[in-house]
Design a protein around this motif. Structure first.
Motif, PDB file in Angstrom:
ATOM      1  N   VAL A 113      -1.072  -0.098  -7.294  1.00  0.00           N
ATOM      2  CA  VAL A 113      -2.017   0.445  -6.308  1.00  0.00           C
ATOM      3  C   VAL A 113      -3.036  -0.589  -5.832  1.00  0.00           C
ATOM      4  O   VAL A 113      -3.974  -0.249  -5.103  1.00  0.00           O
ATOM      5  N   TRP A 114      -2.836  -1.862  -6.222  1.00  0.00           N
ATOM      6  CA  TRP A 114      -3.719  -2.934  -5.769  1.00  0.00           C
ATOM      7  C   TRP A 114      -2.956  -4.027  -5.029  1.00  0.00           C
ATOM      8  O   TRP A 114      -3.463  -5.130  -4.830  1.00  0.00           O
ATOM      9  N   LEU A 115      -1.744  -3.753  -4.583  1.00  0.00           N
ATOM     10  CA  LEU A 115      -0.941  -4.753  -3.896  1.00  0.00           C
ATOM     11  C   LEU A 115      -1.511  -5.070  -2.510  1.00  0.00           C
ATOM     12  O   LEU A 115      -2.072  -4.190  -1.845  1.00  0.00           O
ATOM     13  N   PRO A 116      -1.337  -6.301  -2.043  1.00  0.00           N
ATOM     14  CA  PRO A 116      -1.611  -6.584  -0.631  1.00  0.00           C
ATOM     15  C   PRO A 116      -0.720  -5.696   0.241  1.00  0.00           C
ATOM     16  O   PRO A 116       0.418  -5.377  -0.136  1.00  0.00           O
ATOM     17  N   ASP A 117      -1.215  -5.296   1.389  1.00  0.00           N
ATOM     18  CA  ASP A 117      -0.481  -4.355   2.241  1.00  0.00           C
ATOM     19  C   ASP A 117       0.938  -4.812   2.539  1.00  0.00           C
ATOM     20  O   ASP A 117       1.864  -3.989   2.580  1.00  0.00           O
ATOM     21  N   GLU A 118       1.127  -6.111   2.749  1.00  0.00           N
ATOM     22  CA  GLU A 118       2.443  -6.589   3.161  1.00  0.00           C
ATOM     23  C   GLU A 118       3.498  -6.506   2.067  1.00  0.00           C
ATOM     24  O   GLU A 118       4.703  -6.647   2.336  1.00  0.00           O
ATOM     25  N   LEU A 119       3.092  -6.250   0.830  1.00  0.00           N
ATOM     26  CA  LEU A 119       4.060  -6.164  -0.263  1.00  0.00           C
ATOM     27  C   LEU A 119       4.543  -4.744  -0.534  1.00  0.00           C
ATOM     28  O   LEU A 119       5.442  -4.542  -1.345  1.00  0.00           O
ATOM     29  N   TYR A 120       3.972  -3.760   0.158  1.00  0.00           N
ATOM     30  CA  TYR A 120       4.484  -2.395   0.015  1.00  0.00           C
ATOM     31  C   TYR A 120       5.747  -2.235   0.849  1.00  0.00           C
ATOM     32  O   TYR A 120       5.792  -2.625   2.019  1.00  0.00           O
ATOM     33  N   GLU A 121       6.762  -1.653   0.244  1.00  0.00           N
ATOM     34  CA  GLU A 121       8.020  -1.388   0.946  1.00  0.00           C
ATOM     35  C   GLU A 121       8.187   0.091   1.265  1.00  0.00           C
ATOM     36  O   GLU A 121       8.867   0.443   2.225  1.00  0.00           O
ATOM     37  N   VAL A 122       7.611   0.959   0.455  1.00  0.00           N
ATOM     38  CA  VAL A 122       7.552   2.395   0.726  1.00  0.00           C
ATOM     39  C   VAL A 122       6.106   2.825   0.537  1.00  0.00           C
ATOM     40  O   VAL A 122       5.512   2.571  -0.521  1.00  0.00           O
ATOM     41  N   ARG A 123       5.545   3.444   1.561  1.00  0.00           N
ATOM     42  CA  ARG A 123       4.142   3.869   1.481  1.00  0.00           C
ATOM     43  C   ARG A 123       3.992   5.180   2.253  1.00  0.00           C
ATOM     44  O   ARG A 123       3.874   5.181   3.472  1.00  0.00           O
ATOM     45  N   THR A 124       4.028   6.286   1.538  1.00  0.00           N
ATOM     46  CA  THR A 124       3.946   7.604   2.138  1.00  0.00           C
ATOM     47  C   THR A 124       2.491   8.074   2.179  1.00  0.00           C
ATOM     48  O   THR A 124       1.617   7.453   1.563  1.00  0.00           O
ATOM     49  N   PRO A 125       2.205   9.175   2.887  1.00  0.00           N
ATOM     50  CA  PRO A 125       0.838   9.707   2.840  1.00  0.00           C
ATOM     51  C   PRO A 125       0.362  10.008   1.426  1.00  0.00           C
ATOM     52  O   PRO A 125      -0.807   9.749   1.089  1.00  0.00           O
ATOM     53  N   LEU A 126       1.245  10.527   0.583  1.00  0.00           N
ATOM     54  CA  LEU A 126       0.849  10.772  -0.806  1.00  0.00           C
ATOM     55  C   LEU A 126       0.612   9.463  -1.547  1.00  0.00           C
ATOM     56  O   LEU A 126      -0.250   9.369  -2.424  1.00  0.00           O
ATOM     57  N   GLY A 127       1.367   8.428  -1.183  1.00  0.00           N
ATOM     58  CA  GLY A 127       1.126   7.112  -1.762  1.00  0.00           C
ATOM     59  C   GLY A 127      -0.224   6.558  -1.343  1.00  0.00           C
ATOM     60  O   GLY A 127      -0.937   5.958  -2.153  1.00  0.00           O
ATOM     61  N   ASP A 128      -0.597   6.788  -0.091  1.00  0.00           N
ATOM     62  CA  ASP A 128      -1.921   6.361   0.371  1.00  0.00           C
ATOM     63  C   ASP A 128      -3.026   7.097  -0.389  1.00  0.00           C
ATOM     64  O   ASP A 128      -4.068   6.520  -0.701  1.00  0.00           O
ATOM     65  N   GLU A 129      -2.799   8.382  -0.664  1.00  0.00           N
ATOM     66  CA  GLU A 129      -3.783   9.131  -1.452  1.00  0.00           C
ATOM     67  C   GLU A 129      -3.931   8.535  -2.845  1.00  0.00           C
ATOM     68  O   GLU A 129      -5.047   8.457  -3.390  1.00  0.00           O
ATOM     69  N   LEU A 130      -2.808   8.116  -3.420  1.00  0.00           N
ATOM     70  CA  LEU A 130      -2.857   7.525  -4.763  1.00  0.00           C
ATOM     71  C   LEU A 130      -3.646   6.215  -4.743  1.00  0.00           C
ATOM     72  O   LEU A 130      -4.479   5.963  -5.623  1.00  0.00           O
ATOM     73  N   ILE A 131      -3.413   5.387  -3.742  1.00  0.00           N
ATOM     74  CA  ILE A 131      -4.191   4.156  -3.594  1.00  0.00           C
ATOM     75  C   ILE A 131      -5.674   4.500  -3.451  1.00  0.00           C
ATOM     76  O   ILE A 131      -6.543   3.815  -3.994  1.00  0.00           O
ATOM     77  N   GLY A 132      -5.955   5.594  -2.751  1.00  0.00           N
ATOM     78  CA  GLY A 132      -7.340   5.989  -2.513  1.00  0.00           C
ATOM     79  C   GLY A 132      -8.103   6.386  -3.764  1.00  0.00           C
ATOM     80  O   GLY A 132      -9.332   6.291  -3.786  1.00  0.00           O
ATOM     81  N   ILE A 133      -7.387   6.816  -4.817  1.00  0.00           N
ATOM     82  CA  ILE A 133      -8.076   7.228  -6.048  1.00  0.00           C
ATOM     83  C   ILE A 133      -7.931   6.185  -7.159  1.00  0.00           C
ATOM     84  O   ILE A 133      -8.264   6.446  -8.314  1.00  0.00           O
ATOM     85  N   ARG A 134      -7.461   4.990  -6.805  1.00  0.00           N
ATOM     86  CA  ARG A 134      -7.144   3.997  -7.840  1.00  0.00           C
ATOM     87  C   ARG A 134      -8.330   3.653  -8.733  1.00  0.00           C
ATOM     88  O   ARG A 134      -8.161   3.471  -9.946  1.00  0.00           O
TER      89      ARG A 134
END
Length: 233
Positions: A79-100
């Motif tokens: 949940v701390w990766l640079p944006d360009e290293l994400y290969e799958v990023r769903t809305p629920l994944g964004d929520e998970l990053i948001g609570i990291r």
């Protein structure tokens, strides 16, 4: 291996750290959610899928949350990766990053990162006890780089509440690895220095992680998949 409902996935490991070299493996880590209905049967669904060639580890969302709440460095970095290293990023994944940040606490970060670094040192000592091949030398250098990286990243997380995965000076880590490959004892002062740094640093992290934030997110995942299943039936 086909795994459905991947919520978040990306490239981790040496590529994310900026320590990859020609021929380095590309490691992937992600989280997926089993269909909610499968949680109500006699047998628990599989919680992890691991493959080599390609090197990929996927954890079920509940298991990943438990790992992250425990301060596990490998799980945390997803949940701390640079944006360009994400290969799958769903809305629920964004929520998970948001609570990291909510998943962190001082003691578990310290124990996990220093604990993993100490494990790397034990591996160095064990390898030093026997004959050293060229492959063994490379592995020793790799473990040494991981030791230094874990110490540095753990202290940053402990002191600032943020995690920078890409190291500032990759050559410094490669040079350290070569020094330790030549003399394993060179790793111990670094480990001891970081132990002292943790002792002398006031953490910004709370005493306990916010399990309620993880629980709330997990329930949203389960509800989303349950709704999707019933809508399609």
């Amino acid at each position: 291996m086909t795994v459905q409902n991947i919520v978040l996935s990306g490239i981790v490991g040496s590529t994310a750290y900026g320590l990859a070299h020609e021929g380095s493996d590309i490691d992937r880590l992600g989280v997926y959610a089993v269909p909610t209905v499968e949680l109500h049967g006699l047998h628990r669904p599989k919680e992890s899928h691991v493959t080599t060639r390609p090197d990929r580890t996927l954890h079920e969302v509940a298991k990943w949350c438990r790992l992250a709440l425990g301060g596990n460095p490998t799980a945390t970095e997803l949940v701390w990766l640079p944006d360009e290293l994400y290969e799958v990023r769903t809305p629920l994944g964004d929520e998970l990053i948001g609570i990291r940040s909510s998943l962190l606490c001082a003691k578990r970060v310290r124990d996990a990162y220093l604990g993993y670094a100490t494990q790397q040192f034990r591996r160095l000592e064990a390898r030093d006890a026997g004959p050293v091949s060229e492959d063994g030398r490379r592995r020793t250098a790799k473990h040494a780089r991981h030791l230094k990286r874990l110490c540095h990243q753990g202290l940053e997380l402990y002191a600032t509440g943020r995690l920078t995965l890409r190291v500032e000076d990759p050559q410094e880590y490669h040079d350290f690895g070569e020094r330790v490959a030549a003399d394993v004892a060179a790793a111990l002062p670094v480990l001891r220095a970081y132990e002292s740094a943790f002792d002398e640093t006031a953490p910004v992290l709370p005493e306990r992680p916010d399990e309620a934030a993880a629980e709330s997110w997990l329930r949203r995942v389960r509800a989303h998949l349950y709704t999707a299943e019933t809508a399609g039936s």
